[in-house]
Design a protein around this motif. Structure first.
Motif, PDB file in Angstrom:
ATOM      1  N   ALA A 364       0.628  -1.395   0.122  1.00 50.04           N
ATOM      2  CA  ALA A 364       0.039  -0.163   0.149  1.00 50.04           C
ATOM      3  C   ALA A 364       1.249   1.149  -0.259  1.00 50.04           C
ATOM      4  O   ALA A 364       0.344   2.390  -0.786  1.00 50.04           O
ATOM      5  N   SER A 370      -4.770   0.679  -6.633  1.00 50.01           N
ATOM      6  CA  SER A 370      -5.000  -0.147  -6.203  1.00 50.01           C
ATOM      7  C   SER A 370      -4.608  -1.690  -7.600  1.00 50.01           C
ATOM      8  O   SER A 370      -4.424  -1.199  -8.390  1.00 50.01           O
ATOM      9  N   THR A 371      -4.075  -2.426  -7.426  1.00 45.51           N
ATOM     10  CA  THR A 371      -4.094  -3.561  -8.088  1.00 45.51           C
ATOM     11  C   THR A 371      -4.455  -5.161  -8.100  1.00 45.51           C
ATOM     12  O   THR A 371      -5.050  -5.055  -7.064  1.00 45.51           O
ATOM     13  N   GLN A 375      -5.213  -6.573  -4.703  1.00 47.46           N
ATOM     14  CA  GLN A 375      -6.684  -6.871  -4.004  1.00 47.46           C
ATOM     15  C   GLN A 375      -6.669  -8.618  -3.621  1.00 47.46           C
ATOM     16  O   GLN A 375      -7.789  -8.733  -2.753  1.00 47.46           O
ATOM     17  N   SER A 378      -5.083  -8.833  -0.140  1.00 44.49           N
ATOM     18  CA  SER A 378      -6.167  -8.427   1.062  1.00 44.49           C
ATOM     19  C   SER A 378      -7.084  -9.588   0.984  1.00 44.49           C
ATOM     20  O   SER A 378      -7.774  -9.628   2.107  1.00 44.49           O
TER      21      SER A 378
END
Length: 896
Positions: A364, A370-371, A375, A378
């Motif tokens: 982050a 966002s990649t 994602q 997470s």
């Protein structure tokens, strides 16, 4: 295949072989005979390995409505897990450190004891401690499996033999057991039961063949493998013209497990010299290695375990790095370059061991948006909280593991090739085997079940299926019963053949020797080696036996079992390597171009004074780093490295002098106030580095580091008190350096003004410092001379402040003896003939540094290290300049 055997197979006779490879070999031979006879369809040959024949008979009985009460067959993974559990729970097992390895040996002892009929004798035989432990485990194992109505592969032939007399069990009218060097008692009992049930049972083997035999001595094992590969290619090419089928070529390597990778590499290079080039496409290689590799050795499966490990408590960063860059994750192709750059940045902040949550925090901080990777990771972190904890049954874990891998997009977005697809299917089979462990394992935690799954995958040898190829690379036992046109057997030195005995430690050695178990005694090992050697010498038209003369510092002779075979040279063709093929396409012109394009007048070069220092060390290094942006990947480290510790000292002293200002300010400050000042400076420095690397210093470690910084700073300030009066004019001061057509931005540690106005330039060093590093045509440490000639031309001294525990001092050069204590003085006016004056030294710096800077600006890119190999030892662009390759070529030329 013998004609009489082929006729019997056509009449419906079943054939049983000692291994699956020989069964496949006979089936292929039989089918080729049918094709050669002009047939387009025929009944499939009933040829099975002994284990497959037993399993088929058991399956017939298991699904027969007339047979009840059969025990359930345990899978190998279930057997291993059951042995591990009962050993772990036993009194003896509580003292063991390697339960899985012990369980594997106990399971092997169980199999040997049944195959050789040792169980009845074992109960009456005097046992040592290992034997008594095994006896207790075996009794417990038998009790558990009897209670649960289970059996295993070791006892399945006995179970099957007891069923053969029943009329409802299918049995062949006749059976040939083919290629058995040694019929173990359990196998003999099954064949006897078949005969008693009305089956005609006979033994057979390959026809003995006479042919050319020779022995070949090779330089070492690599030379031996290469010569075998060239020989195989030559025999294959010779047999092709006019032949109805390719020649059958066998390569036997008794030590195949150890040599597999070398054989794969060398044979591939000989058969297809360009096989290793990126994006090369070539037909299937004409050889097959019989021994598979552990499933965990395949990149796809390795990626699965990396993901499962990351989902656990913690993982080594290097392993997390491989996962980030793996092609078997979602978005791997889309974000290929982005993930590589991310990995390089993460290495600057990560710790050697990292958790999934910490990795997500770092990503982050490093990624602007966002990649796909972020994602997916997470989502894995959320899944872990709800599903990957507590004790659960293996089947539940198997489902959770599959779901976790699906969350990260395993096995990736690109299409798998044939080999990868087969590996994936085998992986799913291993996970299914894990689910089947419910029968023997009750509940386990996540870490325990992942370790269990890893052991299962490691114990699974797998090789993707390939089309039939003419060259078979086999282990010593796999060639039994097979026939070849050409056969090469390697590794037959006096040290490796015959093999030494390898008795199982849980069975009495005397009992193994009396039963005739080959690996149980030296006599048994010698006998089986004699038998195998005899078979090799009679199963092909051409037989080559080879051995290496030496390996490392050991010298070998041929095995006593092959000395009767005449030794002579074996002429072999010279096949061009890929390099030879490329050089043979055209005549190559050689030229040397060590010049890069000129640096534009408005070009911006980062790196500060390091640009000049690198160019002085090696022009190519400076070009690679500061114009091409090449840099080595950092390795995450625990705690602080030397550079970070040095940075902390710089910051503490800079902050201290920003408040002290002068020597009189230092001397007038009370001891308690000075301690408070230094403690606050240390606090600020540690807080700053913790913002950059939050986990690097915490708790007691942070306090220890602060005390170290205060102690060092106080000791250094004591050194400063010994100087004449001075004022600190600048600390951590940004400077613009223009020299030799080059403009650089730098940060000068410190500039002092003595009470009479003379200036001194100082650079902090926490390691050893020497004034000699500043002088010479290519100085090792040019930063102080650069500051002097470009931004402080009136300075009368340049010096390193060596802030080093137990060795605090100034190390530098000065015009005036009173400028700094203990520095070397170069007064104006010659003192010694060999030493320049201060003015001469300043002028030498100005000219020399301008020459170095102009060389960089002009594009000088020679690979010219100042001191080889010292200059290159820690250089991170060696793979780029390939300095070592040049040295190796020079040594080869000298040898010629």
């Amino acid at each position: 295949m013998r004609d009489d055997l082929a006729q019997r197979i056509a009449a419906g006779c079943a054939v049983v072989t000692p291994n699956r490879r020989l069964a496949a070999h006979l089936k292929r031979d039989y089918d080729e005979r049918q094709l050669a006879a002009g047939r387009s369809a025929w009944a499939a040959a009933d040829i099975l390995s002994f284990s497959a024949f037993v399993e088929r008979a058991y399956g017939d009985a298991l699904y027969s409505s007339h047979v009840a009460g059969l025990p359930i067959l345990l899978a190998p993974a279930q057997e291993q897990a059951l042995w591990e559990n009962l050993i772990r729970e036993s009194e003896t097992g509580k003292t063991l450190l390697a339960i899985p390895e012990t369980a594997a040996l106990a399971r092997e002892a169980w199999q040997l004891a049944h195959a050789w009929g040792l169980m009845p004798r074992l109960a009456k035989f005097p046992l040592n401690d290992d034997g008594k432990a095994f006896q207790q485990w075996a009794q417990r194992y038998e009790s558990i499996t009897r209670r649960e109505r289970q059996t295993d592969g070791a006892r399945l032939p006995d179970v099957t033999a007891a069923l053969l007399t029943r009329p409802e069990i299918r049995k062949p009218a006749s059976l040939v057991y083919y290629g058995f060097d040694l019929v173990m008692p359990q196998q003999a009992a099954l064949f006897k039961a078949l005969a008693a049930a009305g089956c005609e049972v006979t033994a057979a083997g390959p026809q003995l063949r006479g042919g050319e035999r020779l022995r070949v001595a090779c330089a070492d094992s690599a030379d031996e493998i290469r010569r075998a590969a060239v020989w195989a290619r030559a025999r294959l090419e010779t047999a092709r013209p006019g032949a109805s089928s390719a020649a059958r070529i066998g390569i036997v390597a008794p030590d195949l497990t150890k040599q597999r990778k070398a054989i794969q590499r060398i044979f591939s290079a000989v058969m297809e010299p360009d096989y290793a080039l990126p994006d090369s496409r070539h037909p299937t290689l004409p050889f097959n290695i019989s021994l598979g590799e552990a499933l965990t050795s395949y990149p796809l499966v390795n990626t699965a375990f990396l993901a499962l490990e990351l989902a656990g408590r913690e993982i080594d960063f290097e392993r997390a790095s491989r996962l980030i860059r793996s092609p078997f994750l979602a978005g791997a192709e889309t974000e290929l370059a982005r993930r590589s750059r991310l990995d390089a940045r993460l290495r600057r902040r990560a710790e050697p061991v990292i958790t999934l949550d910490r990795l997500l925090t770092l990503i982050a901080r490093e990624e602007a948006g966002s990649t796909i990777l972020a994602q997916r990771l997470s989502a894995l972190a959320e899944f872990r909280k709800s599903r990957l904890f507590g004790g659960q049954r293996p089947s539940v874990w198997a489902r959770a593991i599959s779901e976790a891998l699906a969350i990260i997009g395993f096995p990736g977005e690109r299409s798998l090739d044939s080999a990868e697809f087969q590996v994936l299917a085998k992986w799913h089979a291993v996970v299914a085997d894990l689910a089947a462990l419910d029968r023997v394992v009750q509940r386990a935690g996540y870490g325990e079940v992942v370790s269990l799954l890893r052991r299962m995958a490691t114990g699974t040898l797998f090789q993707p299926e390939t089309p039939d190829v003419p060259i078979q690379v086999l282990g010593e036992l796999e060639a039994t019963g097979m026939e070849f046109d050409h056969l090469w057997v390697m590794g037959l030195s006096d040290e490796t053949w015959p093999r030494g005995p390898r008795p199982n430690p849980f069975l009495p050695v005397e009992l193994q020797r009396a039963a005739g178990i080959p690996q149980g005694s030296a006599d048994g090992s010698l006998e089986i080696a004699r038998r195998l050697t005899g078979e090799w010498l009679s199963c092909a038209g051409e037989i080559v036996l080879s051995y290496p003369r030496r390996e490392d510092d050991r010298e070998f002779k041929p095995s006593p079992l092959i000395v009767a075979v005449p030794e002579r040279d074996l002429p072999l063709p010279a096949y061009a390597s890929y390099r030879d093929a490329v050089h043979g396409l055209r005549k190559l012109d050689h030229s040397e171009d060590a010049g890069a394009p000129l640096l534009g007048a408005d070009a911006v070069v980062g790196g500060g004074t390091t640009v000049v220092r690198d160019h002085a060390a090696c022009p190519f290094r400076s070009l690679a780093r500061h114009r091409l942006g090449a840099e080595g990947l950092e390795e995450p480290h625990a705690g602080l490295d030397a550079m970070e510790r040095g940075t902390l000292v710089h910051r503490v002293l800079a902050q201290a002098w920003m408040q002290l200002k002068t020597k009189s300010g230092l001397e007038s400050m009370a001891v308690n106030d000075l301690d408070t000042l230094l403690q606050q400076a240390a606090e600020d420095a540690v807080a700053r580095i913790r913002r950059e690397r939050p986990t690097v210093l915490s708790g007691r470690f942070a306090e220890i580091e602060k005390r170290r910084l205060v102690r060092l700073a106080r000791a250094w300030l004591d050194v400063e008190k010994q100087r004449a009066g001075f004022t600190v004019l600048a600390t951590e001061d940004k400077r613009r350096i223009e020299i030799g057509g080059l403009t650089l931005s730098a940060r000068l540690d410190r500039v002092d003004a003595l009470d009479d106005g003379r200036r001194v330039v100082i650079d902090y060093k926490t390691g050893k410092a020497s004034p000699g590093a500043m002088v010479g045509a290519r100085p090792d440490e040019p930063q102080l001379p650069l500051y002097l000639v470009s931004t402080e031309p009136d300075a009368v001294a340049v010096a390193f402040a060596q802030v080093r525990a137990g060795d605090m001092k100034f190390a530098g050069l000065a015009r005036d003896a009173d400028a700094l204590p203990d520095v070397r003085t170069l007064p104006d006016g010659k003192i010694r003939q060999a030493e320049p004056s201060w003015a001469q030294q300043v002028e030498a710096w100005r000219a020399g540094l301008a020459r170095i800077a102009s060389g960089f600006a002009a594009g000088d890119a020679r690979v010219d290290p100042k001191r080889y190999p010292d200059t290159c030892r820690y250089c991170d662009v060696k793979p780029f300049c390939r300095i070592y390759e040049r040295l190796e070529n020079a040594l080869e030329d000298d040898a010629k």
